[in-house]
Write a protein that holds these residues in place. Structure first.
Motif, PDB file in Angstrom:
ATOM      1  N   ILE A 170       0.810  -1.228   0.000  1.00  0.00           N
ATOM      2  CA  ILE A 170       0.000   0.000   0.000  1.00  0.00           C
ATOM      3  C   ILE A 170       0.837   1.269   0.000  1.00  0.00           C
ATOM      4  O   ILE A 170       0.337   2.322  -0.373  1.00  0.00           O
ATOM      5  CB  ILE A 170      -0.986   0.056   1.189  1.00  0.00           C
ATOM      6  N   SER A 171       2.099   1.165   0.384  1.00  0.00           N
ATOM      7  CA  SER A 171       2.879   2.406   0.476  1.00  0.00           C
ATOM      8  C   SER A 171       3.056   3.057  -0.889  1.00  0.00           C
ATOM      9  O   SER A 171       3.340   4.244  -0.976  1.00  0.00           O
ATOM     10  CB  SER A 171       4.233   2.133   1.107  1.00  0.00           C
TER      11      SER A 171
ATOM     12  N   PHE B 159       0.055   6.153  -2.319  1.00  0.00           N
ATOM     13  CA  PHE B 159      -0.160   7.566  -2.022  1.00  0.00           C
ATOM     14  C   PHE B 159       0.427   8.488  -3.077  1.00  0.00           C
ATOM     15  O   PHE B 159      -0.078   9.562  -3.320  1.00  0.00           O
ATOM     16  CB  PHE B 159       0.421   7.892  -0.654  1.00  0.00           C
ATOM     17  N   ASP B 160       1.538   8.069  -3.654  1.00  0.00           N
ATOM     18  CA  ASP B 160       2.196   8.969  -4.593  1.00  0.00           C
ATOM     19  C   ASP B 160       2.082   8.502  -6.031  1.00  0.00           C
ATOM     20  O   ASP B 160       2.879   8.872  -6.867  1.00  0.00           O
ATOM     21  CB  ASP B 160       3.666   9.115  -4.201  1.00  0.00           C
TER      22      ASP B 160
ATOM     23  N   LYS C 142      10.854  17.442  -8.442  1.00  0.00           N
ATOM     24  CA  LYS C 142      10.260  16.622  -9.506  1.00  0.00           C
ATOM     25  C   LYS C 142      10.595  17.163 -10.887  1.00  0.00           C
ATOM     26  O   LYS C 142      10.545  16.441 -11.871  1.00  0.00           O
ATOM     27  CB  LYS C 142       8.743  16.564  -9.331  1.00  0.00           C
TER      28      LYS C 142
END
Lengths: 366, 367
Positions: free
Chosen positions: B16-17, B20-21, B118
């Motif tokens: 699941i980590s 989020f991104d 980014k």
């Protein structure tokens, strides 16, 4: 009595344990910190820091040599008696655990800042704690093996910086000695902080197989660390203009961002992952020493039940506090001052005290 | 049992980590070319060109012009128009219009590219002689889509040293370092898009001077970087050939440039250019022969003359694209300290001696 035989570490493991503990995530910002104090002469601060840390390391090993089979907590109990010894062990535990926490926070903030901005911090912390748990619950020998392995796995990282030299300008470095001595000495201070880590040799020493090589080992570890810092700092100074470098938080990452190969871009993202390996060899030994102290306090021979408790505390702490860069910097500032005491002043004090103590005892015996 | 729980927990968190991104690649509109310019009222215009990966779309590229107060601010306007989320992580080319270049400190707009990790910092900085919209809305039928075309055009021209490929990161260094001024690519559109040598800016980032492709090559020689090819064509005069239109073209396989600086009331630079050239072409009437000594002499004198002219031009215009200030800082530090805040003025007043030493390395397969 050889209490620690079952967990002996080899000479190489000793060297890489210390070196791994010294090099953490802090090196990413080091060139900026040095440049802020002494411009492009800042790299000399690394050499100053190295000289001081080698001197302090030798003191430390010489003290430990007098009690070859005792860790620092045993020595303290031996010298000062049971209650003050316990108190000192408690302080040592706080120091090590606090250091672990700071390094974990630092690594977490880097990962969040550079590529996982939306991932919750406690989740990243949880991910860190899985390998930490698996390694720390074992003894020092496993940790030593881990540090050695990471060293071999990351040995190519400094080479990467050499790729950039052709685009930089050595002119940035000249003239040498352009700042006053006071400024140069001031740049030694942040360098001293980045050499912290060798103070754990107090804990590692009794586990070492060939104790006669301990001095050589710790000097080699310090020197390897120094060379690594020197390569990184010089690469940054050569590639980034001296007027520009203080504008970047982590100049090392800005430097890596520029490297582009035909087949892949954004080397900085790869290095940030490698960085976790490098940072983990810092927090794992500190954490081990922390739980070692706590198990000594509880008079338990086995430390591994303490590991998940502390890791749980770390995750809970992140969940409640949500540390920011600013908080981290304040904590790090305290830590650096504490580090000076533990790594530089305390070994010297202990050396003198034990010298006096033994002399006094011998006279009494006569 | 405990082991199993631990394993499940770790597996779950590993899986699941990533959630989020996550950004799906099809939701990204990568701005391969970004442009900035001013309109008639002096308001900032931002341009973006991004590829469209869709079978149904007829043109495979979306190009937009929006009005905005800053780059990051323009991103919202783009997101209102383009398919996906606009992103600067793959920007290859950064076009800056002439109008904007005439403004002081326009480089402040580049901040998001340095601040947001980014975004990339290896995009090529290009000055447009004219308006950005003439270039970015151009659709040459005999070329692939514009970003690819421009990137290739620039990279291959840089291999011949016709331009200097300055990236965003280098540009920041050139702006911030007190000992040099920016040097970027110049692009123009007459009938078609073409490279036009270089644009030199002042310390404030303002447009100061354009130099031709030949002058850019000379400047690259003075810079002393031996990357890629040089190809120069110079007139040669010879007693034997009365015809004035005799030329020789050559490449420079061996190049060594030494720069020295001293201070004698003003900065004195000695630049020694030592090169060996390989003849690639000789345009002379049949029957005439220029011996190699003569050729060497000819080329040496011509180069020396042109280099001197170029340096005077730079001094007169108060620009220092070569970074001679770096040498002044490294070797005459006390004087540099006094002059660093008005370096280009000191450079204009300084004496620069150029000495060229040219030798033949090869004559080719003809005598």
């Amino acid at each position: 009595m050889k209490k620690y035989t079952f967990n002996e570490i080899t000479y190489y493991q000793f060297v890489f344990l210390i070196m791994g503990t010294q090099i953490g995530a802090g090196f990413l910002a080091l060139p900026r910190v040095l440049a802020e104090r002494a411009g492009t002469d800042g790299w000399m601060g690394v050499v100053i820091g190295w000289l001081l840390s080698v001197a302090a390391s030798i003191f430390l090993v010489k003290t430990a040599e007098k009690y070859p089979n005792k860790t620092v907590t045993d020595i303290l109990t031996h010298l000062f008696g049971r209650v003050p010894g316990k108190l000192a062990t408690f302080i040592y535990m706080l120091y090590n655990i606090w250091f672990t926490w700071i390094i974990l926070i630092n690594a977490m903030l880097y990962i969040k800042g550079w590529f996982l901005p939306n991932t919750p911090d406690y989740l990243i912390m949880f991910l860190f704690s899985i390998p930490t748990f698996l390694i720390v619950r074992n003894g020092l020998r496993i940790i030593g093996r881990y540090s050695e392995l990471v060293f071999y796995l990351t040995i190519w990282v400094p080479v990467l910086f050499l790729v950039l030299l052709k685009d930089g300008s050595f002119l940035h470095l000249f003239p040498l000695f352009k700042v006053e001595w006071s400024k140069m000495a001031a740049s030694g201070l942040p360098a001293i902080y980045s050499f912290l880590g060798f103070e754990l040799a107090f804990f590692f020493y009794p586990f070492l197989q060939k104790k006669e090589h301990a001095v050589r080992g710790i000097v080699i570890a310090n020197t390897l660390t120094m060379l690594f810092y020197l390569v990184v700092t010089l690469a940054c100074f050569i590639f980034i203009s001296p007027d520009e470098i203080t504008g970047y938080n982590q100049p090392v990452l800005n430097l890596l961002k520029v490297i582009e190969f035909r087949f892949f871009e954004r080397v900085d993202m790869i290095i940030l992952n490698i960085l976790l390996l490098i940072a983990s060899t810092t927090w794992i030994p500190y954490f081990y020493c922390g739980v070692y102290c706590s198990s000594q306090l509880m008079n338990k021979a086995d430390h591994h039940s303490h590991v998940p408790i502390f890791l749980g505390l770390f995750i809970a702490g992140t969940l409640i506090i949500h540390p920011t860069w600013e908080e981290f910097e304040t904590w790090q500032h305290w830590m650096a001052n504490a580090g000076i005491v533990f790594a530089y002043l305390f070994p010297a004090f202990l050396w003198m005290y034990s010298w006096g103590y033994e002399k006094y005892k011998r006279r009494k015996a006569l | 049992m405990r082991r199993k729980i631990f394993l499940c927990l770790s597996l779950m968190s590993l899986v699941i980590s990533g959630c989020f991104d996550q950004t799906a690649i099809e939701d990204i509109s990568a701005a391969l070319v970004l442009g900035m310019d001013l309109d008639d009222q002096g308001d900032l215009l931002v341009y973006m060109s991004s590829p469209v990966f869709n079978k149904e779309a007829e043109t495979k590229e979306e190009v937009y012009q929006v009005k905005a107060v800053s780059l990051r601010n323009s991103r919202n306007s783009f997101d209102e128009r383009v398919m996906g989320l606009s992103s600067g992580s793959k920007t290859q080319i950064f076009l800056i219009g002439k109008r904007l270049l005439k403004m002081k400190n326009w480089d402040k707009y580049l901040d998001p590219f340095y601040r947001d990790p980014k975004n990339t910092v290896t995009s090529r900085v290009v000055a447009v002689d004219g308006a950005v919209k003439d270039i970015i809305f151009d659709k040459p039928v005999d070329k692939p889509r514009l970003p690819l075309y421009l990137t290739k055009l620039i990279d291959t021209a840089a291999q011949r040293n016709l331009i200097r490929r300055t990236t965003l990161q280098e540009f920041r260094g050139q702006m911030v370092d007190k000992g040099r001024t920016p040097w970027i690519i110049e692009l123009a559109k007459g009938k078609r898009i073409e490279l036009k040598g270089s644009t030199l800016l002042t310390k404030q980032g303002q447009y100061q001077l354009s130099i031709t492709q030949y002058e850019t090559e000379l400047l690259r020689i003075l810079e002393g970087k031996r990357e890629g090819d040089y190809s120069l064509t110079l007139p040669v005069s010879s007693k034997a050939a009365h015809d004035k239109k005799t030329y020789a073209s050559f490449s420079i396989p061996v190049l060594k440039v030494k720069k020295r600086v001293r201070y004698k009331g003003r900065f004195v630079f000695d630049i020694n250019v030592k090169l060996k050239f390989g003849l690639g072409e000789q345009v002379i009437p049949l029957g005439v022969e220029i011996n190699s000594k003569e050729l060497e002499k000819n080329i040496q004198n011509q180069l020396e003359k042109d280099l001197n002219q170029l340096i005077h031009k730079l001094q007169k215009n108060k620009v220092d694209p070569l970074g001679l200030g770096l040498y002044a800082r490294a070797y005459t530090y006390p004087e540099w300290k006094k002059n660093q805040d008005h370096w280009v003025d000191s450079l204009a007043a300084s004496k620069i001696n150029i000495h060229v030493d040219a030798k033949i390395k090869s004559m080719g397969t003809m005598r």
